[in-house]
Design an enzyme around this catalytic site. Structure first.
Site, mmCIF file in Angstrom:
data_model
loop_
_atom_site.group_PDB
_atom_site.id
_atom_site.type_symbol
_atom_site.label_atom_id
_atom_site.label_comp_id
_atom_site.label_asym_id
_atom_site.label_seq_id
_atom_site.Cartn_x
_atom_site.Cartn_y
_atom_site.Cartn_z
ATOM 1 N N SER A 138 28.939 -38.214 -14.584
ATOM 2 C CA SER A 138 28.740 -39.248 -15.677
ATOM 3 C C SER A 138 28.133 -38.586 -16.763
ATOM 4 O O SER A 138 27.016 -37.903 -16.473
ATOM 5 C CB SER A 138 28.196 -40.488 -15.218
HETATM 6 N N1 SAH Z 1 27.819 -41.280 -9.539
HETATM 7 C C1 SAH Z 1 28.602 -39.890 -10.400
HETATM 8 C C2 SAH Z 1 29.860 -40.526 -10.696
HETATM 9 C C3 SAH Z 1 30.970 -39.781 -10.197
HETATM 10 S S1 SAH Z 1 32.560 -40.401 -10.825
HETATM 11 C C4 SAH Z 1 27.629 -39.103 -11.339
HETATM 12 O O1 SAH Z 1 26.521 -39.059 -10.812
HETATM 13 O O2 SAH Z 1 28.298 -38.606 -12.032
HETATM 14 C C5 SAH Z 1 33.141 -41.768 -10.095
HETATM 15 C C6 SAH Z 1 33.190 -41.697 -8.251
HETATM 16 O O3 SAH Z 1 33.345 -42.765 -7.753
HETATM 17 C C7 SAH Z 1 34.189 -40.275 -8.121
HETATM 18 O O4 SAH Z 1 33.538 -39.318 -7.179
HETATM 19 C C8 SAH Z 1 35.240 -40.990 -7.073
HETATM 20 O O5 SAH Z 1 35.513 -40.178 -6.051
HETATM 21 C C9 SAH Z 1 34.251 -42.312 -6.744
HETATM 22 N N2 SAH Z 1 35.192 -43.362 -6.308
HETATM 23 C C10 SAH Z 1 36.449 -43.892 -6.814
HETATM 24 N N3 SAH Z 1 36.898 -44.907 -6.123
HETATM 25 C C11 SAH Z 1 36.109 -45.117 -5.112
HETATM 26 C C12 SAH Z 1 35.928 -46.084 -3.945
HETATM 27 N N4 SAH Z 1 37.080 -47.147 -3.914
HETATM 28 N N5 SAH Z 1 35.065 -45.833 -3.271
HETATM 29 C C13 SAH Z 1 33.891 -44.884 -3.263
HETATM 30 N N6 SAH Z 1 34.113 -44.019 -4.192
HETATM 31 C C14 SAH Z 1 34.892 -44.225 -5.327
#
Ligand code: SAH
Length: 211
Positions: free
Chosen positions: A60
């Site tokens: 993010s």
């Molecule tokens: N928190 C991260 C953002 C990652 S993007 C940061 O610090 O940058 C969003 C993340 O959510 C991805 O890694 C994706 O694989 C995860 N995600 C999507 N759907 C999900 C679900 N149903 N359960 C758990 N994680 C999920």
């Protein structure tokens, strides 16, 4: 490129964009974002932008990480935080630098394993990670969390998450109504759940369950 000066420039920018919580700004200055992206992208780690982390996912934008963390702190210091979507583990590291207990779930195993390794290397011992579908919340636990943060956009608010939100708790998530996404803050107060719509945002979509 990952010098203190580039980090300070990012902090100044976050401040201009309305991040005013001193603790959030301090932690954003200290947590090494360049260690959470591929080496080839490390030189861009202190730009205020999302970057690819593989598997169609992104780290993010720093503003978003700071903004969501600041929202979680609005009603004082919580004891526990549950994050849905560990991804590369950067937001997790920011949370773990502020809150006593952090739980985070990720639905892509390779990302979960990589985040686990990174957070262990940074000696963040107050973090528990699980490889699971976050729409079910933290698995097999009757425990309730003071704060819940979802880092992928949902079209429905998972019931399991609402059930795991403590009294007085706050949950922040990007909600997608089919047209656009809005950062949404849900508070469980004395009179039940209250939902507030905040900024327009752009997140990757929440993935469906594993089976
Ligand atoms: N928190 C991260 C953002 C990652 S993007 C940061 O610090 O940058 C969003 C993340 O959510 C991805 O890694 C994706 O694989 C995860 N995600 C999507 N759907 C999900 C679900 N149903 N359960 C758990 N994680 C999920």
């Amino acid at each position: 490129m990952t010098s203190q000066r580039t980090r300070d420039r990012l902090i100044a920018r976050l401040r201009r964009q309305g991040i005013n919580n001193a603790q959030v700004l301090d932690v954003m200055r200290r947590v090494p974002r360049h260690l959470f992206v591929d080496e080839a992208l490390a030189h861009r780690a202190y730009e205020d932008t999302a970057l690819p982390i593989g598997y169609g996912q992104t780290i993010s934008q720093p503003f978003i990480v700071a903004y969501m963390t600041q929202l979680l702190l609005e009603d004082g210091m919580p004891g526990s935080v549950l994050e849905i979507g560990t991804g590369c583990g950067y937001q997790t590291a920011v949370l773990a630098s502020i809150f006593p207990q952090v739980y985070s779930v990720e639905r892509i195993e390779a990302l979960h394993l990589q985040a686990k390794k990174r957070l262990a290397e940074l000696e963040m011992h107050n973090v528990q990670l699980r490889y699971t579908d976050g729409t079910g919340g933290w698995p097999n636990l009757s425990y309730r969390f003071d704060r819940i943060i979802m880092t992928a956009a949902c079209t429905e608010i998972p019931e399991a998450l609402v059930a795991q939100l403590n009294d007085g708790g706050i949950m922040v998530l990007p909600f997608d109504n089919g047209i656009d996404q809005t950062m949404t803050k849900i508070t469980r107060g004395k009179d039940g759940l209250v939902s507030e719509e905040l900024e327009k945002v752009a997140f990757v979509p929440l993935l469906p369950g594993l089976n």
